[in-house]
Design a protein around this motif. Structure first.
Motif, PDB file in Angstrom:
ATOM      1  N   GLU A 157     -25.467 -64.052 -42.276  1.00  0.00           N
ATOM      2  CA  GLU A 157     -25.229 -63.474 -40.948  1.00  0.00           C
ATOM      3  C   GLU A 157     -24.191 -64.302 -40.181  1.00  0.00           C
ATOM      4  O   GLU A 157     -23.246 -63.747 -39.617  1.00  0.00           O
ATOM      5  N   HIS A 158     -24.361 -65.614 -40.150  1.00  0.00           N
ATOM      6  CA  HIS A 158     -23.404 -66.480 -39.442  1.00  0.00           C
ATOM      7  C   HIS A 158     -22.014 -66.393 -40.071  1.00  0.00           C
ATOM      8  O   HIS A 158     -21.006 -66.341 -39.363  1.00  0.00           O
ATOM      9  N   GLN A 212     -15.724 -62.498 -60.238  1.00  0.00           N
ATOM     10  CA  GLN A 212     -16.678 -63.359 -59.547  1.00  0.00           C
ATOM     11  C   GLN A 212     -15.940 -64.456 -58.786  1.00  0.00           C
ATOM     12  O   GLN A 212     -15.098 -65.150 -59.355  1.00  0.00           O
ATOM     13  N   VAL A 213     -16.279 -64.582 -57.522  1.00  0.00           N
ATOM     14  CA  VAL A 213     -15.748 -65.649 -56.673  1.00  0.00           C
ATOM     15  C   VAL A 213     -16.937 -66.311 -55.999  1.00  0.00           C
ATOM     16  O   VAL A 213     -17.831 -65.631 -55.482  1.00  0.00           O
ATOM     17  N   SER A 214     -16.965 -67.629 -56.026  1.00  0.00           N
ATOM     18  CA  SER A 214     -18.012 -68.358 -55.323  1.00  0.00           C
ATOM     19  C   SER A 214     -17.379 -69.500 -54.552  1.00  0.00           C
ATOM     20  O   SER A 214     -16.270 -69.930 -54.866  1.00  0.00           O
ATOM     21  N   PHE A 215     -18.074 -69.939 -53.522  1.00  0.00           N
ATOM     22  CA  PHE A 215     -17.581 -71.108 -52.810  1.00  0.00           C
ATOM     23  C   PHE A 215     -18.727 -72.059 -52.532  1.00  0.00           C
ATOM     24  O   PHE A 215     -19.891 -71.671 -52.487  1.00  0.00           O
ATOM     25  N   PHE A 216     -18.349 -73.323 -52.360  1.00  0.00           N
ATOM     26  CA  PHE A 216     -19.331 -74.377 -52.118  1.00  0.00           C
ATOM     27  C   PHE A 216     -18.801 -75.280 -51.023  1.00  0.00           C
ATOM     28  O   PHE A 216     -17.631 -75.666 -51.030  1.00  0.00           O
ATOM     29  N   VAL A 231     -25.583 -82.470 -43.660  1.00  0.00           N
ATOM     30  CA  VAL A 231     -26.692 -81.717 -43.079  1.00  0.00           C
ATOM     31  C   VAL A 231     -27.247 -80.693 -44.072  1.00  0.00           C
ATOM     32  O   VAL A 231     -28.453 -80.628 -44.309  1.00  0.00           O
ATOM     33  N   GLU A 232     -26.343 -79.882 -44.674  1.00  0.00           N
ATOM     34  CA  GLU A 232     -26.796 -78.809 -45.557  1.00  0.00           C
ATOM     35  C   GLU A 232     -25.635 -78.312 -46.413  1.00  0.00           C
ATOM     36  O   GLU A 232     -24.528 -78.125 -45.929  1.00  0.00           O
ATOM     37  N   ASN A 233     -25.900 -78.097 -47.698  1.00  0.00           N
ATOM     38  CA  ASN A 233     -24.893 -77.510 -48.582  1.00  0.00           C
ATOM     39  C   ASN A 233     -24.907 -76.002 -48.412  1.00  0.00           C
ATOM     40  O   ASN A 233     -25.963 -75.400 -48.226  1.00  0.00           O
ATOM     41  N   ILE A 234     -23.719 -75.414 -48.491  1.00  0.00           N
ATOM     42  CA  ILE A 234     -23.611 -73.965 -48.356  1.00  0.00           C
ATOM     43  C   ILE A 234     -22.938 -73.443 -49.618  1.00  0.00           C
ATOM     44  O   ILE A 234     -21.859 -73.902 -49.997  1.00  0.00           O
ATOM     45  N   LYS A 235     -23.598 -72.475 -50.256  1.00  0.00           N
ATOM     46  CA  LYS A 235     -23.071 -71.874 -51.464  1.00  0.00           C
ATOM     47  C   LYS A 235     -23.217 -70.365 -51.347  1.00  0.00           C
ATOM     48  O   LYS A 235     -24.235 -69.880 -50.855  1.00  0.00           O
ATOM     49  N   MET A 274     -15.383 -59.374 -47.867  1.00  0.00           N
ATOM     50  CA  MET A 274     -15.988 -60.619 -47.399  1.00  0.00           C
ATOM     51  C   MET A 274     -17.501 -60.485 -47.182  1.00  0.00           C
ATOM     52  O   MET A 274     -18.236 -61.437 -47.384  1.00  0.00           O
ATOM     53  N   ASN A 275     -17.968 -59.308 -46.806  1.00  0.00           N
ATOM     54  CA  ASN A 275     -19.402 -59.167 -46.553  1.00  0.00           C
ATOM     55  C   ASN A 275     -20.214 -59.000 -47.848  1.00  0.00           C
ATOM     56  O   ASN A 275     -21.424 -58.817 -47.804  1.00  0.00           O
ATOM     57  N   ALA A 276     -19.568 -59.083 -49.006  1.00  0.00           N
ATOM     58  CA  ALA A 276     -20.269 -58.994 -50.295  1.00  0.00           C
ATOM     59  C   ALA A 276     -20.734 -60.359 -50.793  1.00  0.00           C
ATOM     60  O   ALA A 276     -21.360 -60.446 -51.849  1.00  0.00           O
ATOM     61  N   PHE A 277     -20.447 -61.425 -50.054  1.00  0.00           N
ATOM     62  CA  PHE A 277     -20.929 -62.748 -50.453  1.00  0.00           C
ATOM     63  C   PHE A 277     -22.442 -62.820 -50.232  1.00  0.00           C
ATOM     64  O   PHE A 277     -22.951 -62.418 -49.187  1.00  0.00           O
ATOM     65  N   ILE A 278     -23.136 -63.353 -51.235  1.00  0.00           N
ATOM     66  CA  ILE A 278     -24.586 -63.519 -51.182  1.00  0.00           C
ATOM     67  C   ILE A 278     -24.883 -65.004 -51.013  1.00  0.00           C
ATOM     68  O   ILE A 278     -24.364 -65.841 -51.753  1.00  0.00           O
ATOM     69  N   PHE A 279     -25.723 -65.328 -50.036  1.00  0.00           N
ATOM     70  CA  PHE A 279     -26.098 -66.705 -49.712  1.00  0.00           C
ATOM     71  C   PHE A 279     -27.556 -66.939 -50.062  1.00  0.00           C
ATOM     72  O   PHE A 279     -28.327 -65.996 -50.220  1.00  0.00           O
ATOM     73  N   GLU A 280     -27.942 -68.210 -50.130  1.00  0.00           N
ATOM     74  CA  GLU A 280     -29.342 -68.564 -50.378  1.00  0.00           C
ATOM     75  C   GLU A 280     -30.226 -68.133 -49.212  1.00  0.00           C
ATOM     76  O   GLU A 280     -31.383 -67.772 -49.393  1.00  0.00           O
ATOM     77  N   LYS A 281     -29.676 -68.186 -48.003  1.00  0.00           N
ATOM     78  CA  LYS A 281     -30.438 -67.841 -46.803  1.00  0.00           C
ATOM     79  C   LYS A 281     -29.746 -66.701 -46.066  1.00  0.00           C
ATOM     80  O   LYS A 281     -28.526 -66.711 -45.882  1.00  0.00           O
TER      81      LYS A 281
END
Length: 181
Positions: free
Chosen positions: A77-78, A29-33, A38-42, A65-72
């Motif tokens: 996509e970005h 498991q790898v996560s980033f914050f 303006v907005e937190n990105i996790k 890299m495309n296996a990261f899951i975001f809140e939005k």
């Protein structure tokens, strides 16, 4: 002559077995914050693989890299299309060595890992403080490090510079089990 040859085979078999003692994490498991005003990105990625050669103390990590899951969905996509360019640079990798590591010590060790992290086509030498827990030959490796967007030639348009933090906190956790060839 046959006894000598048999003894040599036994010794080679023992040496090969000893030199190839590896453990593997198939779903690390790898996560980033990223914090901004303006907005937190996790984001989290639970499809990271890693292997450690216990004899050598070497470690390798491989993540899509495309296996990261975001809140939005728009953030994902970005991230993949505009910043990481995961169609061009699909993986990030790390290859390094756990310094002064003794795989035989039961319990917890805090060690430095020194190696090369490659992302977005850029290789950078880094050192990471890690906690390694050995519980009956299964290993749990975890830690946190900070990395900088500019170190990996990730272009942030000036208009969006306030939305993306300059430094990113990366957390990781891998559970290793014996590797069967």
């Amino acid at each position: 002559m046959n006894k000598s040859f048999l003894a040599l085979l036994i010794i080679l078999g023992f040496v090969i077995t000893q030199n190839s003692e590896k453990v593997i994490a198939r779903q690390g498991q790898v996560s980033f914050f990223s914090y901004t005003s303006v907005e937190n990105i996790k984001a989290e990625n639970n499809q990271v693989s890693s292997i450690i050669d216990l004899q050598e103390g070497t470690i390798a990590v491989d993540m899509l890299m495309n296996a990261f899951i975001f809140e939005k969905a728009l953030m994902r996509e970005h991230f993949n299309e505009s910043y990481i360019e995961s169609d061009i640079y699909p993986k990030a990798t790390f290859e390094g060595k756990i310094l002064n590591f003794d795989a035989n010590i039961q319990g917890t060790q805090v060690k430095m890992i020194k190696g090369v992290f490659k992302m977005h086509g850029v290789s950078k030498e880094i050192e990471i403080k890690t906690k390694i827990e050995n519980n009956n030959d299964s290993y749990l490796l975890s830690g946190v490090f900070e990395t900088f967007v500019e170190d990996y030639n990730i272009n942030i348009p000036p208009l969006l510079a306030g939305n993306i933090a300059k430094s990113i906190e990366v957390n990781f956790k891998f559970e290793y089990l014996p590797y069967d060839n």
